[in-house]
Structure formats: structure tokens, C-alpha cells
Scaffold this motif. Structure first.
Motif, short mmCIF file in Angstrom:
data_model
loop_
_atom_site.label_atom_id
_atom_site.label_comp_id
_atom_site.label_asym_id
_atom_site.label_seq_id
_atom_site.Cartn_x
_atom_site.Cartn_y
_atom_site.Cartn_z
N SER A 2 0.84 -1.19 0.00
CA SER A 2 0.00 0.00 0.00
C SER A 2 0.88 1.24 0.00
O SER A 2 1.73 1.40 0.88
CB SER A 2 -0.90 0.01 1.24
OG SER A 2 -1.76 -1.11 1.24
N ILE A 4 1.04 5.69 -1.18
CA ILE A 4 0.46 6.89 -1.75
C ILE A 4 1.59 7.70 -2.38
O ILE A 4 2.76 7.47 -2.08
CB ILE A 4 -0.26 7.76 -0.69
CG1 ILE A 4 0.75 8.28 0.35
CG2 ILE A 4 -1.37 7.00 -0.02
CD1 ILE A 4 0.27 9.50 1.08
N THR A 6 2.88 11.59 -2.77
CA THR A 6 2.68 12.94 -2.26
C THR A 6 2.68 13.95 -3.40
O THR A 6 2.98 13.63 -4.55
CB THR A 6 3.79 13.31 -1.26
OG1 THR A 6 5.04 13.37 -1.96
CG2 THR A 6 3.88 12.27 -0.14
N GLN A 7 2.39 15.20 -3.07
CA GLN A 7 2.33 16.25 -4.09
C GLN A 7 3.66 16.48 -4.78
O GLN A 7 3.70 16.91 -5.93
CB GLN A 7 1.82 17.56 -3.47
CG GLN A 7 0.35 17.52 -3.09
CD GLN A 7 -0.15 18.88 -2.61
OE1 GLN A 7 0.62 19.79 -2.32
NE2 GLN A 7 -1.46 19.02 -2.53
N ALA A 81 -0.39 13.65 4.31
CA ALA A 81 -0.87 13.05 3.07
C ALA A 81 -1.44 11.66 3.32
O ALA A 81 -2.47 11.28 2.74
CB ALA A 81 0.27 12.99 2.05
N VAL A 82 -0.79 10.88 4.19
CA VAL A 82 -1.30 9.55 4.54
C VAL A 82 -2.64 9.68 5.28
O VAL A 82 -3.61 8.98 4.98
CB VAL A 82 -0.28 8.77 5.39
CG1 VAL A 82 -0.88 7.44 5.85
CG2 VAL A 82 1.01 8.53 4.60
N GLU A 84 -4.82 12.10 5.20
CA GLU A 84 -5.90 12.58 4.33
C GLU A 84 -6.32 11.50 3.33
O GLU A 84 -7.51 11.35 3.02
CB GLU A 84 -5.44 13.85 3.63
CG GLU A 84 -5.32 15.03 4.59
CD GLU A 84 -4.47 16.16 4.05
OE1 GLU A 84 -4.31 16.25 2.82
OE2 GLU A 84 -3.95 16.95 4.87
N HIS A 85 -5.34 10.72 2.84
CA HIS A 85 -5.67 9.63 1.92
C HIS A 85 -6.58 8.61 2.59
O HIS A 85 -7.54 8.11 1.98
CB HIS A 85 -4.38 8.96 1.45
CG HIS A 85 -4.60 7.74 0.61
ND1 HIS A 85 -5.04 7.79 -0.69
CD2 HIS A 85 -4.45 6.41 0.91
CE1 HIS A 85 -5.15 6.57 -1.17
NE2 HIS A 85 -4.81 5.71 -0.23
N ASP A 87 -8.35 9.26 5.29
CA ASP A 87 -9.41 10.03 5.96
C ASP A 87 -9.50 9.65 7.44
O ASP A 87 -10.59 9.35 7.95
CB ASP A 87 -10.76 9.84 5.27
CG ASP A 87 -11.79 10.89 5.71
OD1 ASP A 87 -11.37 11.99 6.12
OD2 ASP A 87 -13.00 10.59 5.65
#
Length: 278
Positions: A2, A4, A6-7, A81-82, A84-85, A87
């Protein structure tokens, strides 16, 4: 796995176990380790019915070995970021050592403003600052951190082996119960990460003044540290944190090491659970 992104394009690995509607606990690991350092806590709190989340900091563990962003600002934004991903809301954030600095930065700058944090726990954590400065003259001299950089640059594997075998878990103390597998696991986690991230991360955990972050952490915060911590002196860490935090509970464990979360997990887990449920 898993992950994500980031920006700024950095891939961050994370673990997410347990019911998605349960209260989440997010764990933030220390230098130079990975989310695996939280195995004892993640299994314990998972079995208590919580949703447990942990990520590998950029350049550490299974996250991308990028050549930028090895500072507390990026550590906090990556954690955000984690969160928010996934929630995560009404979350408990627990940080150890450098991860405690990451928790302070995340909670103060993202978690509280976004209304996502219920409580925090700082364990043997680096804030407000490890370095000897005009503001905090009782800190460690720069020569200590220059020595860490030099030892890592000379032979990272040997340096990590020495830390794991001695001061981190207090295995160098007379009469200590030495657990070779624990030291092996520390070395394994360290060697999974990026040499550059670890080298630059020393500046992040030693020179970042997080006084303002601590003052902004208005949620209830438990502060834990051992008085035989050979890496982060507790009088310049936990005791100062408790003074700066708006709502702090402090517990100092006699004779416990920097790595007490692993070698004294039963007691630490019980104390953290009591605080979370209290």
C-alpha cells in the motif's frame, strides 16, 4: 504494497490494519528505522479493536529513496498526506524519537487545524530541540551530531550495528538482558533505508526547534521517556515537552532505555492504552 504519492511525487509506504470505522491510531517511527519498529504496538492495539496505521518516512524502509525533503516540514506533510488519503479522524498519533518530532509538527500544523486529532503520545522524543542553542543551552554540542554523520559516512552498516548492540536498548549496561534478535531487527530496518536520507535526517532531528509546535499541541498529550535514555537526554526532552505542552501528562521510567517501546513493550502498551481510553 500500500502506497500513496505525495504532491512532490514521493511514494510513501503505509500499513493499515483493523476496522475502518474504529478509532485510528497512527504510529510515527524513529531514525533510521521503519514502520516495522511498531510491530509490538500495532499488534497489541489491533487486538484491542483499534484501526492501526503506520508509514515509512520518505527515504526509510519501503518508501521512495528520494534525494530531497529530508526535513521536519516534509516529514509532517507526508504524514498529513497519509492521514488525508485514509481520511483518519479522531485519531491518536504516537511518535518515537524523530517520530515524536514528526508528530509534534503534524499535529500542530495539520491535525489540529483540520480537526483530525484526539490525543497524542510522545515517546523518547526529540523536541523541542536536541542541539545546544542560545535558547536551550543545555542541549548536546554540534560535535555529537557531526560524529554521527562521520560514523555513518565511514561505514553505515558497522555504525548501525554498534548502536543497536549498545546504547539504543541499553544492552551496554551491566546486567542488561541482551536480545540479539532485537538488535538484528534494528540493523535490518536501518539498512533498508537510504544512506542519504539517514545522513540528512540527522540535521532534521537535531537542529529543528519545535518549541512553537509543542505550544500549539492543544490536545491531551502523554509524554513518556526512560531516565537511562543514552541517546535523547530526558531532562532536555520529556521534561521540557511537559512544560511547553498545553495539556501534558508526564511519566519517566526509572532505568529504561531509548528503545523501551520494544524491550519493555508490555508496560508501555498498557500505559498508552490507559491514556487513550482515559
Amino acid at each position: 504494497m500500500s502506497t500513496i504519492t505525495t504532491q512532490d511525487g514521493t511514494e510513501i509506504f503505509y500499513k493499515d490494519w483493523g476496522p475502518k470505522d474504529a478509532q485510528p491510531i497512527m504510529f510515527h517511527h524513529g531514525w533510521p528505522l521503519s514502520s516495522d519498529d511498531w510491530d509490538s504496538q500495532m499488534l497489541f492495539f489491533y487486538n484491542q479493536g483499534f484501526r492501526v496505521v503506520a508509514h515509512d518516512r520518505r527515504g526509510h524502509g519501503r518508501s521512495a529513496q528520494v534525494d530531497f525533503g529530508h526535513d521536519m516540514d516534509h516529514y509532517a506533510s507526508d504524514a498529513a498526506a497519509v492521514v488525508e488519503h485514509l481520511d483518519l479522524r479522531n485519531a491518536i498519533h504516537i511518535g518515537h524519537s524523530t517520530g515524536g518530532g514528526e508528530v509534534a509538527a503534524y499535529v500542530a500544523r495539520y491535525g489540529i487545524p483540520q480537526g483530525r486529532v484526539a490525543k497524542a503520545i510522545l515517546v523518547a522524543s526529540v523536541p523541542p530541540i536536541m542541539l545546544d542553542t542560545e535558547r536551550y543551552p543545555d542541549g548536546l554540542p554540534m560535535s555529537v551530531f557531526d560524529g554521527l554523520r562521520a560514523a555513518q559516512a565511514a561505514n553505515r552498516s558497522a555504525f548501525f550495528r554498534e548502536v543497536a548492540d549498545s546504547s539504543f536498548y541499553g544492552f551496554n549496561r551491566p546486567g542488561a538482558k541482551v536480545i540479539p534478535a532485537v538488535a538484528d531487527n534494528w540493523w535490518r530496518q536501518g539498512m533498508m533505508g537510504s544512506m542519504l536520507a539517514h545522513y540528512q535526517g540527522i540535521k532534521a532531528f537535531s537542529e529543528t526547534d519545535q518549541t512553537d509546535d509543542l505550544k500549539a499541541m492543544s490536545v491531551p498529550t502523554l509524554v513518556l521517556q526512560g531516565d537511562d535514555d543514552q541517546l535523547v537526554p530526558y531532562k532536555h526532552a520529556a521534561e521540557l515537552q511537559a512544560q511547553l505542552l498545553p495539556d501534558a501528562q508526564l511519566k519517566i521510567y526509572p532505568g529504561y532505555s531509548h528503545g523501551m517501546l520494544t524491550v519493555d513493550a508490555d508496560e508501555l502498551n498498557a500505559d498508552m492504552l490507559a491514556f487513550i481510553r482515559g
